[in-house]
Write an enzyme that holds these catalytic residues in place. Structure first.
Site, PDB file in Angstrom:
ATOM      1  N   GLU A 153      43.438  30.508  45.048  1.00  0.00           N
ATOM      2  CA  GLU A 153      44.390  31.576  45.369  1.00  0.00           C
ATOM      3  C   GLU A 153      44.471  31.987  46.832  1.00  0.00           C
ATOM      4  OE1 GLU A 153      44.041  34.893  42.733  1.00  0.00           O
ATOM      5  OE2 GLU A 153      44.828  33.744  41.061  1.00  0.00           O
ATOM      6  N   GLU A 158      44.536  29.857  35.238  1.00  0.00           N
ATOM      7  CA  GLU A 158      44.244  31.253  34.883  1.00  0.00           C
ATOM      8  C   GLU A 158      45.500  31.860  34.289  1.00  0.00           C
ATOM      9  OE1 GLU A 158      42.409  33.835  37.829  1.00  0.00           O
ATOM     10  OE2 GLU A 158      41.334  32.141  38.700  1.00  0.00           O
TER      11      GLU A 158
HETATM   12  C1  BG6 Z   1      42.666  35.929  39.952  1.00  0.00           C
HETATM   13  C2  BG6 Z   1      41.328  35.447  40.437  1.00  0.00           C
HETATM   14  O1  BG6 Z   1      43.342  36.453  41.035  1.00  0.00           O
HETATM   15  O2  BG6 Z   1      42.713  36.984  39.066  1.00  0.00           O
HETATM   16  C3  BG6 Z   1      40.154  35.816  39.546  1.00  0.00           C
HETATM   17  O3  BG6 Z   1      41.336  34.071  40.669  1.00  0.00           O
HETATM   18  C4  BG6 Z   1      40.343  37.239  39.059  1.00  0.00           C
HETATM   19  O4  BG6 Z   1      38.991  35.637  40.281  1.00  0.00           O
HETATM   20  C5  BG6 Z   1      41.613  37.309  38.244  1.00  0.00           C
HETATM   21  O5  BG6 Z   1      39.264  37.723  38.314  1.00  0.00           O
HETATM   22  C6  BG6 Z   1      41.897  38.678  37.669  1.00  0.00           C
HETATM   23  O6  BG6 Z   1      41.880  39.645  38.678  1.00  0.00           O
HETATM   24  P1  BG6 Z   1      40.946  40.910  38.586  1.00  0.00           P
HETATM   25  O7  BG6 Z   1      41.102  41.608  39.867  1.00  0.00           O
HETATM   26  O8  BG6 Z   1      41.441  41.679  37.425  1.00  0.00           O
HETATM   27  O9  BG6 Z   1      39.572  40.396  38.374  1.00  0.00           O
END
Ligand code: BG6
Length: 478
Positions: free
Chosen positions: A165, A378
């Site tokens: 990211e 993700e």
């Molecule tokens: C993504 C990242 O941006 O979102 C993860 O790659 C992250 O590392 C995920 O955990 C969710 O975001 P957050 O801030 O809710 O943990």
């Protein structure tokens, strides 16, 4: 409806510092995330990375649970400072041994590893040495680390993702990188860091192509398609501007080896453009990507922001409380665009728009523009899960979110988009990058709170059993 191909990869994702724990044990030294999260523990009461989900000590149990769900893949990251505690130099034998054991355990169950080389956790030693990603020397040190890891696992790992990211690192740079206070107002540095990451990404792509037989490599990009707030031409143009700076600016590097003209022009006009040295763009072109790994959570919305608005440049806000509406402001680039809330979409408790159609739209758009295979590395719903006295977690909201996104992938595939894998966030509950452990994402509940790590016992949520059926039926039984 079109069916998922037989060899479609079903799994889930995590990242090293967010699950492993053992942050300063077995030869590992601190990463910048250990330092950043220790601070947010002290200041905001969010858990630190010291124990996280204690995956380091539970990895066998975790992999067995993944196998029980039927995973055919698992996306995780390697902690640079576990392998090289000082960033370069001496390898930490115990550190690399952990990943050998993890990968072998996965392979025993027939689970294909998707390895991410870098997920926000730069060795602290390199921050102390030359301020980490702010300095070009990082590219050489990243090459040293990446070469070692790729060589080590070249016969066992086929799918590699480079840097997690970059787009989100630019937006939330003080969360994702350690930036000294006195530099935090120098926004040009966000794009300079990003340029160094482009060089590191390209270097890693070249290494995979050189070293791994049949190896495939790409970046894992945090991606949100951007809609105009209204059909007013000014808003539509603003949405295009936002797309160019927030999305195309990365995709064009990975697939065309160029900086997006409109975005670069905007940055130059505002003294934000990175310094690009002779030869940099050649390296970027040589380090081409085979696929794009997409991290998709939400879509975004933009509107016009005239130069004369009197507004200043600002970057994305965060919601720290988990109360809807408490997001602390939107990214603004006067004369280019301003991000805003989409009035047509519901959000999570942390103000992330819930939009499965946005994923379908993103897949269609990216595939048409670049014609490369895609995977989801993700996608998920952060929520306040509740463990009932009977030891259950009824997370039907998560099931509904994931179901709608899988349907969206299917619809994109029906229109010809090539998709290889679906790895929602996350396999198990972990330390959120912005909101501690109370914001949960996993199929597997980890019994701990922000201030009490308890025993980190693993408990299967309702979504665990649902996803098991999804995988068993290759995406038919949703
Ligand atoms: C993504 C990242 O941006 O979102 C993860 O790659 C992250 O590392 C995920 O955990 C969710 O975001 P957050 O801030 O809710 O943990």
């Amino acid at each position: 409806m079109k069916q998922f191909p037989k060899n479609f990869l079903w799994g889930a994702a995590t990242s090293a510092y967010q699950v492993e724990g053992a942050a300063l044990l077995y030869g590992k030294k601190a990463s910048q995330q250990d330092v950043i999260n220790e601070k947010s523990f002290e200041e905001k009461g969010f858990a630190s990375a010291e124990i996280a989900s204690d995956h380091y000590h539970h990895y066998k149990e975790d992999v067995a649970l993944m196998a029980e769900m039927g995973f055919s893949t698992y996306r995780f990251s390697i902690s640079w400072s576990r392998v090289f505690p000082d960033g370069v130099g001496e390898v930490n034998e115990k550190g690399i041994e952990f990943y050998r054991k993890l990968i072998d355990e996965l392979l025993t169950y027939g689970i294909e590893p998707i390895v991410t080389l870098y997920h926000y956790d730069l060795p602290w030693a390199l921050v102390e040495k030359y301020q980490g990603w702010l300095d070009r020397r990082i590219v050489t040190d990243f090459e040293y680390y990446a070469k070692f890891v790729i060589n080590e696992f070249k016969d066992k790992v086929k799918y590699w993702t480079t840097i997690n990211e970059q787009s989100i690192i630019v937006q939330y740079w003080t969360q994702k990188c350690y930036i000294p206070k006195e530099l935090q107002s120098q926004n040009q540095l966000r794009y300079q860091i990003n340029h160094h990451m482009n060089l590191a990404h390209a270097t890693a792509c070249k290494l995979v192509h050189e070293l791994v037989p049949d190896g495939l490599v790409g970046a894992a990009l945090g991606y949100a398609p951007i809609y105009p707030l209204t059909a007013k031409p000014e808003d539509v143009l603003a949405a295009l501007n936002a797309h160019d700076l927030r999305n195309a600016f990365y995709l064009d590097i990975y697939f065309k080896g160029i900086y997006t003209e409109s975005a670069m022009t905007y940055l130059q006009e505002n003294h934000l453009a990175p310094i690009v040295e002779p030869g940099d763009m050649d390296l970027i072109r040589e380090g081409y990507s085979d696929f794009l790994a997409l991290n998709y959570y939400a879509s975004e919305c933009a509107k016009a922001c005239p130069k004369e608005s009197g507004k200043a440049i600002r970057y994305s806000g965060v919601n720290l409380s988990g109360k809807k509406g408490e997001i602390s402001g939107f990214e603004t680039h006067p004369g280019f665009y301003e991000m805003c809330k989409n009035p047509h979409l519901d959000t999570t408790d942390w103000d992330w728009a819930i939009d499965p159609i946005g994923l379908e739209y993103a897949f269609r758009d990216i595939y048409t523009r670049y014609n490369k295979p895609l995977m989801i590395t993700e996608n998920g719903l952060g929520a306040f899960d509740e463990l009932t006295p009977e030891g259950k977690v009824h997370d039907e909201y998560r099931i509904s979110y994931l179901r709608d996104h899988i349907k969206a992938i299917k619809r994109a595939m029906e229109k010809g988009v090539e998709v290889w894998a679906y790895c929602p966030w996350s396999a198990l509950d972990l330390l959120s990058t912005s909101n501690g452990v109370k914001k949960r994402y996993g199929f597997i509940y980890v019994d701990r709170t922000d201030d009490d790590p308890k025993d980190c016992a693993r408990i299967k949520k309702d979504s665990f059993y649902w996803y098991q059926k999804v995988i068993q039926s290759n995406g038919e039984n949703l």
